[in-house]
Design an enzyme around this catalytic site. Sequence first.
Site, PDB file in Angstrom:
ATOM      1  N   TYR A  36       8.881 -77.571  75.228  1.00  0.00           N
ATOM      2  CA  TYR A  36       9.101 -78.535  75.297  1.00  0.00           C
ATOM      3  C   TYR A  36       8.471 -78.769  75.718  1.00  0.00           C
ATOM      4  O   TYR A  36       8.277 -78.188  76.829  1.00  0.00           O
ATOM      5  CB  TYR A  36      10.722 -78.939  75.361  1.00  0.00           C
ATOM      6  CG  TYR A  36      11.629 -79.664  73.607  1.00  0.00           C
ATOM      7  CD1 TYR A  36      10.933 -80.728  73.777  1.00  0.00           C
ATOM      8  CD2 TYR A  36      12.109 -78.743  73.575  1.00  0.00           C
ATOM      9  CE1 TYR A  36      11.103 -81.339  72.660  1.00  0.00           C
ATOM     10  CE2 TYR A  36      13.204 -79.332  72.620  1.00  0.00           C
ATOM     11  CZ  TYR A  36      12.828 -80.358  71.881  1.00  0.00           C
ATOM     12  OH  TYR A  36      13.326 -81.594  71.231  1.00  0.00           O
ATOM     13  N   GLU A  74       7.477 -83.438  76.720  1.00  0.00           N
ATOM     14  CA  GLU A  74       8.424 -85.093  76.968  1.00  0.00           C
ATOM     15  C   GLU A  74       7.421 -85.200  77.977  1.00  0.00           C
ATOM     16  O   GLU A  74       7.021 -85.081  79.237  1.00  0.00           O
ATOM     17  CB  GLU A  74       9.436 -84.946  76.493  1.00  0.00           C
ATOM     18  CG  GLU A  74      10.295 -84.955  75.497  1.00  0.00           C
ATOM     19  CD  GLU A  74      10.817 -85.493  75.115  1.00  0.00           C
ATOM     20  OE1 GLU A  74      12.098 -86.026  76.054  1.00  0.00           O
ATOM     21  OE2 GLU A  74      12.153 -84.886  73.849  1.00  0.00           O
ATOM     22  N   ASP A  86      -8.694 -96.815  61.716  1.00  0.00           N
ATOM     23  CA  ASP A  86      -7.477 -96.333  61.461  1.00  0.00           C
ATOM     24  C   ASP A  86      -8.722 -95.459  60.481  1.00  0.00           C
ATOM     25  O   ASP A  86      -9.774 -95.225  59.762  1.00  0.00           O
ATOM     26  CB  ASP A  86      -6.507 -96.671  60.940  1.00  0.00           C
ATOM     27  CG  ASP A  86      -6.076 -94.996  59.724  1.00  0.00           C
ATOM     28  OD1 ASP A  86      -6.909 -93.942  59.968  1.00  0.00           O
ATOM     29  OD2 ASP A  86      -5.711 -95.124  59.109  1.00  0.00           O
ATOM     30  N   THR A 143      -6.853 -88.883  62.100  1.00  0.00           N
ATOM     31  CA  THR A 143      -5.843 -87.128  60.930  1.00  0.00           C
ATOM     32  C   THR A 143      -6.924 -86.060  62.153  1.00  0.00           C
ATOM     33  O   THR A 143      -8.645 -86.635  62.080  1.00  0.00           O
ATOM     34  CB  THR A 143      -5.719 -87.351  60.641  1.00  0.00           C
ATOM     35  OG1 THR A 143      -7.009 -87.714  59.259  1.00  0.00           O
ATOM     36  CG2 THR A 143      -4.035 -87.941  59.453  1.00  0.00           C
ATOM     37  N   LYS A 191      -7.832 -83.986  58.205  1.00  0.00           N
ATOM     38  CA  LYS A 191      -9.201 -84.085  57.228  1.00  0.00           C
ATOM     39  C   LYS A 191     -10.838 -83.099  57.205  1.00  0.00           C
ATOM     40  O   LYS A 191     -10.981 -82.679  57.367  1.00  0.00           O
ATOM     41  CB  LYS A 191      -8.830 -85.424  56.867  1.00  0.00           C
ATOM     42  CG  LYS A 191      -7.154 -85.979  56.207  1.00  0.00           C
ATOM     43  CD  LYS A 191      -7.403 -87.740  55.985  1.00  0.00           C
ATOM     44  CE  LYS A 191      -6.045 -87.665  55.297  1.00  0.00           C
ATOM     45  NZ  LYS A 191      -5.547 -88.033  56.489  1.00  0.00           N
ATOM     46  N   ARG A 249      -3.039 -80.051  61.039  1.00  0.00           N
ATOM     47  CA  ARG A 249      -1.632 -81.500  60.239  1.00  0.00           C
ATOM     48  C   ARG A 249      -1.516 -82.411  61.491  1.00  0.00           C
ATOM     49  O   ARG A 249      -1.200 -81.555  62.172  1.00  0.00           O
ATOM     50  CB  ARG A 249      -1.041 -80.336  60.070  1.00  0.00           C
ATOM     51  CG  ARG A 249      -0.452 -82.281  58.524  1.00  0.00           C
ATOM     52  CD  ARG A 249       0.333 -80.985  57.813  1.00  0.00           C
ATOM     53  NE  ARG A 249      -0.596 -80.910  56.899  1.00  0.00           N
ATOM     54  CZ  ARG A 249      -1.404 -81.434  55.549  1.00  0.00           C
ATOM     55  NH1 ARG A 249      -1.740 -82.802  55.401  1.00  0.00           N
ATOM     56  NH2 ARG A 249      -2.967 -81.155  55.126  1.00  0.00           N
TER      57      ARG A 249
END
Length: 427
Positions: free
Chosen positions: A55, A57, A201, A227, A230, A236
């Site tokens: 974790y 954060e 984008d 992203t 691609k 991903r």
Amino acid sequence: MSSVYPYAGHQDPQIHRIMLAELQRQEDQIELIASENQTSLAVMDAVGSVLTNKYAEGYPGRRYYGGCEHVDEAESLAKDRLVELFAAERANVQPSSGSQANHAALLALAEPGARILAMDLNHGGHLSHGHPKNLSGITYEFFHYGVSPKDERIDYVALRKQANEVKPTVLLAGASAYSRTLDFELLADIAKEVGASFMVDMAHIAGLVAAGVHPSPVPHADVVTMTTHKTLRGPRGGAIVCKKEWIKKINSAVFPGMQGGPLMHVVAAKAIAFGEALQPAFRDYQQRVVENAQALANGLQQRGCRLVSGGTDNHLMMVDLRGPEGPAITGAVAEDALHAGGITVNKNLIPFDPEKPMLTSGIRIGTPAVTTRGFTTDDMDSVADWMNRLLRDPQNSELQQRVRAECLALCQQKPIYPQLRPESTLC
Ligand code: DSN
């Protein structure tokens, strides 16, 4: 014990069988889905590593959890490499997907209810650019621009006029099914003229931009989302680069705005992918992606298939199945016929499409994945021939079997992961 994914194989034979079947599927078919690619084994090492347990954060040096010293290093490396890759001012590598990157960018740039002008999904835009059922469309008042019916390219004159009428807070550029070069300089000029922030984008073209084979939006835009899986060929996920004056708002929009704990195994995998993209070989790869797209486009057009806008400048093209020379089938029928012949594509709405999204009049095809496994321009001509034959006789199962055998023979010459050979084949 299986030598491929051995621990899953030992513990969960059902899921292991599915993983091996998917590996075999990827090896044995020709992948033309424009948004897919095959990442490196190094990237997959990170995704399957102990970093998944952590974790974290917050941001490097400012976390809400102890024990973050190693993941801090991974995130800092990912950020530094992304900044270098796109000559950007600042970066955030935590978004878990492109949609989350987009939501965070909008959250940073505009108050709920603000007007946003973006490309129409039906003309090649994206769900997260204001579809009424998407969080974007629920949160903001979206207006959409599209392509001209004359040449099926973005009508920048109409867009400027619309921007002056709408006076959006954000002008959003970028597409998931548009085969032409985007004029970011002109779009930025329109945004400036109407006092809008300019957001891009670049999910589909990020790899092309990184390699310099598509103009970069980064010098012109306030915020650029992408992203990483691609054309960029990483794990991903999503990422954001921006001008320095936006980074505080972007960081706070990503966390705590959009997400809790970042996926640190994926962040480390992004760092590896960005490192790969900084190598000279990545530029050659992207150049070949574009050359293969042109070869496929030419091959299809020579055989009478109509491409939206008459061709492609990037990694993808849209085939209009209603063109004057046929084949006069829906995208859904085309997708199935090609799949039966060993070629994977997705049905896709084309501009001014009278069909519904689950039927469509078009298919979208792209070359990033086949280029990764080493397909050449000659191979693309064979692929065009197989596609054309399958599309013109979509119910002929004997033809499908013949083509499938030819596709398989080519795929076997160009394995994707020769290191991951299941000792027993599945089919
Ligand atoms: N769904 C992706 C694509 O296929 O283009 C975009 O997010």
